[in-house]
Design a protein around this motif. Structure first.
Motif, PDB file in Angstrom:
ATOM      1  N   CYS A  11      18.267  27.038   9.031  1.00 51.83           N
ATOM      2  CA  CYS A  11      17.624  28.233   9.566  1.00 51.83           C
ATOM      3  C   CYS A  11      17.867  28.279  11.073  1.00 51.83           C
ATOM      4  O   CYS A  11      17.529  27.331  11.790  1.00 51.83           O
ATOM      5  N   ALA A  12      18.481  29.353  11.537  1.00 51.24           N
ATOM      6  CA  ALA A  12      18.776  29.523  12.958  1.00 51.24           C
ATOM      7  C   ALA A  12      17.848  30.574  13.550  1.00 51.24           C
ATOM      8  O   ALA A  12      17.571  31.602  12.921  1.00 51.24           O
ATOM      9  N   VAL A  13      17.387  30.308  14.779  1.00 49.11           N
ATOM     10  CA  VAL A  13      16.434  31.185  15.448  1.00 49.11           C
ATOM     11  C   VAL A  13      16.942  31.495  16.855  1.00 49.11           C
ATOM     12  O   VAL A  13      17.342  30.582  17.583  1.00 49.11           O
ATOM     13  N   LEU A  14      16.917  32.758  17.224  1.00 51.24           N
ATOM     14  CA  LEU A  14      17.198  33.183  18.595  1.00 51.24           C
ATOM     15  C   LEU A  14      15.913  33.782  19.146  1.00 51.24           C
ATOM     16  O   LEU A  14      15.449  34.821  18.667  1.00 51.24           O
ATOM     17  N   LEU A  15      15.322  33.106  20.132  1.00 48.75           N
ATOM     18  CA  LEU A  15      14.046  33.530  20.702  1.00 48.75           C
ATOM     19  C   LEU A  15      14.270  34.079  22.101  1.00 48.75           C
ATOM     20  O   LEU A  15      14.698  33.356  23.003  1.00 48.75           O
ATOM     21  N   MET A  16      13.961  35.367  22.280  1.00 49.66           N
ATOM     22  CA  MET A  16      14.051  36.015  23.579  1.00 49.66           C
ATOM     23  C   MET A  16      12.653  36.435  24.028  1.00 49.66           C
ATOM     24  O   MET A  16      11.682  36.287  23.282  1.00 49.66           O
ATOM     25  N   HIS A  17      12.554  36.984  25.227  1.00 50.41           N
ATOM     26  CA  HIS A  17      11.225  37.313  25.750  1.00 50.41           C
ATOM     27  C   HIS A  17      10.540  38.440  24.987  1.00 50.41           C
ATOM     28  O   HIS A  17       9.320  38.537  24.967  1.00 50.41           O
TER      29      HIS A  17
END
Length: 344
Positions: free
Chosen positions: A39-45
């Motif tokens: 599971c890949a996650v891209l967390l931005m503001h």
């Protein structure tokens, strides 16, 4: 490697005969098609993206979630984040090997905590790695987004097989990651890579970090849009490389001059990076990618004028994939590197 074969992460392939000098025959190993995904996650503001990534880089089961505009509590952000992950990992009848998180901010890689996330201060200091591991019961790897981009390029992209290269992200912020002599350089507790805050103009404009003359003050989308407003270009608030190129090619007054200035400003930081660390191969992600080959040519022309050349050295700039895809693959690559015990 036998435990990875037993877990069906790796499979044995053809046997390679020994060389004439002797020795045992070798067996090729590759990722199993039956392996569990990551599971890949891209967390931005302002948002989070999640997906599953197969061990050969295929992306599927994607989900997105926006944070509330008045976000002020870390618990609320974690609820949105974990809910998006939950939808992704439960979309297939197969457990995940782990969760990889690429964060658009500063990370303490020793603790898996967020040091600072621009425009989302409620997450400053949040132990995201520990909280996700506790909730989902799987290994969690956390790093900043530029380094995730590099890991993605190392496993799946234009950095594959190289011992030295750099990744540079341009857009709302500027970030860099370095792969030197076969290893990812992180700096103490992950403090390296803040190339946007290298000084390129003595007594220049004030940066959001409070200092003057940072590269971010002349080479981000904020600078581009402010300049477009001053120069009277249409719809400056949404301007990016793609639309600026379109306006310049259409002969819109002021667009060509702004395009040349933007390309030059980006090339300054790239030249400083090359002169200092000599990665010799720099992969560009972010806004520049949307400008395509024409944008790359403009940046490269300025870059060549600013760097020193040595006989036998081939120095290249290349465009990476659209940043979300590359960052998600990179987030998965963080987990993959841990599974294979492959030193980054």
């Amino acid at each position: 490697m036998q435990p990875l074969i037993d877990q069906r992460i790796l499979v044995e392939g053809e046997v390679i005969p020994p060389k004439q000098a002797g020795g045992k025959p070798a067996t090729k190993l590759w990722f199993s098609k039956d392996a569990k995904p990551i599971c890949a996650v891209l967390l931005m503001h302002n948002c989070v993206r999640t997906c599953l990534v197969s061990l050969d880089g295929e992306i599927y089961a994607q989900n997105n979630a926006d944070f509330p505009k008045d976000l002020s509590l870390a618990d609320e952000a974690f609820r949105v984040l974990s809910g998006c992950i939950e939808r992704t990992v439960t979309s297939v009848d197969l457990p995940v090997l782990g969760i990889g998180v690429a964060v658009g901010g500063m990370i303490n890689t020793e603790t898996g905590s967020i040091v600072g996330l621009s425009l989302a201060p409620c997450l400053d200091g949040f132990p995201i790695g520990a909280e996700l591991s506790k909730k989902f019961g799987v290994p969690v790897c956390v790093d900043q987004d530029a380094r995730a981009l590099l890991v993605g390029d190392r496993w799946f992209g234009k950095g594959r097989g190289r011992k030295n290269f750099a990744v540079v992200y341009t857009g709302e912020v500027l970030g860099v990651a370095l792969y030197l002599d076969g290893h990812l350089y992180r700096g103490p507790a992950g403090a390296g890579g803040e190339i946007g805050h290298t000084i390129v103009q003595v007594n220049g404009s004030v940066c959001k970090c409070g200092r003057r003359g940072c590269w971010e003050t002349i080479a981000t989308l904020r600078w581009l849009r402010d300049e477009a407003r001053v120069r009277g270009l249409p719809q400056p608030a949404s301007l990016d490389s793609r639309r600026l190129l379109f306006l310049a090619n259409q002969g819109v007054k002021g667009a060509e001059d702004l395009l040349q200035a933007y390309a030059f400003n980006i090339s300054i930081g790239l030249a400083n990076l090359q002169q200092l660390m000599a990665p010799n191969h720099i992969i560009l992600h972010g806004d520049v990618v949307h400008g395509g080959g024409q944008m790359l040519e403009l940046i490269d022309a300025n870059f060549r004028k600013l760097i020193l050349t040595r006989p036998g050295d081939e120095v290249t700039l290349a465009l990476g994939e659209i940043e979300d895809v590359a960052a998600l693959r990179g987030a998965a690559g963080l987990v993959l590197s841990e599974l294979l015990n492959s030193a980054l």
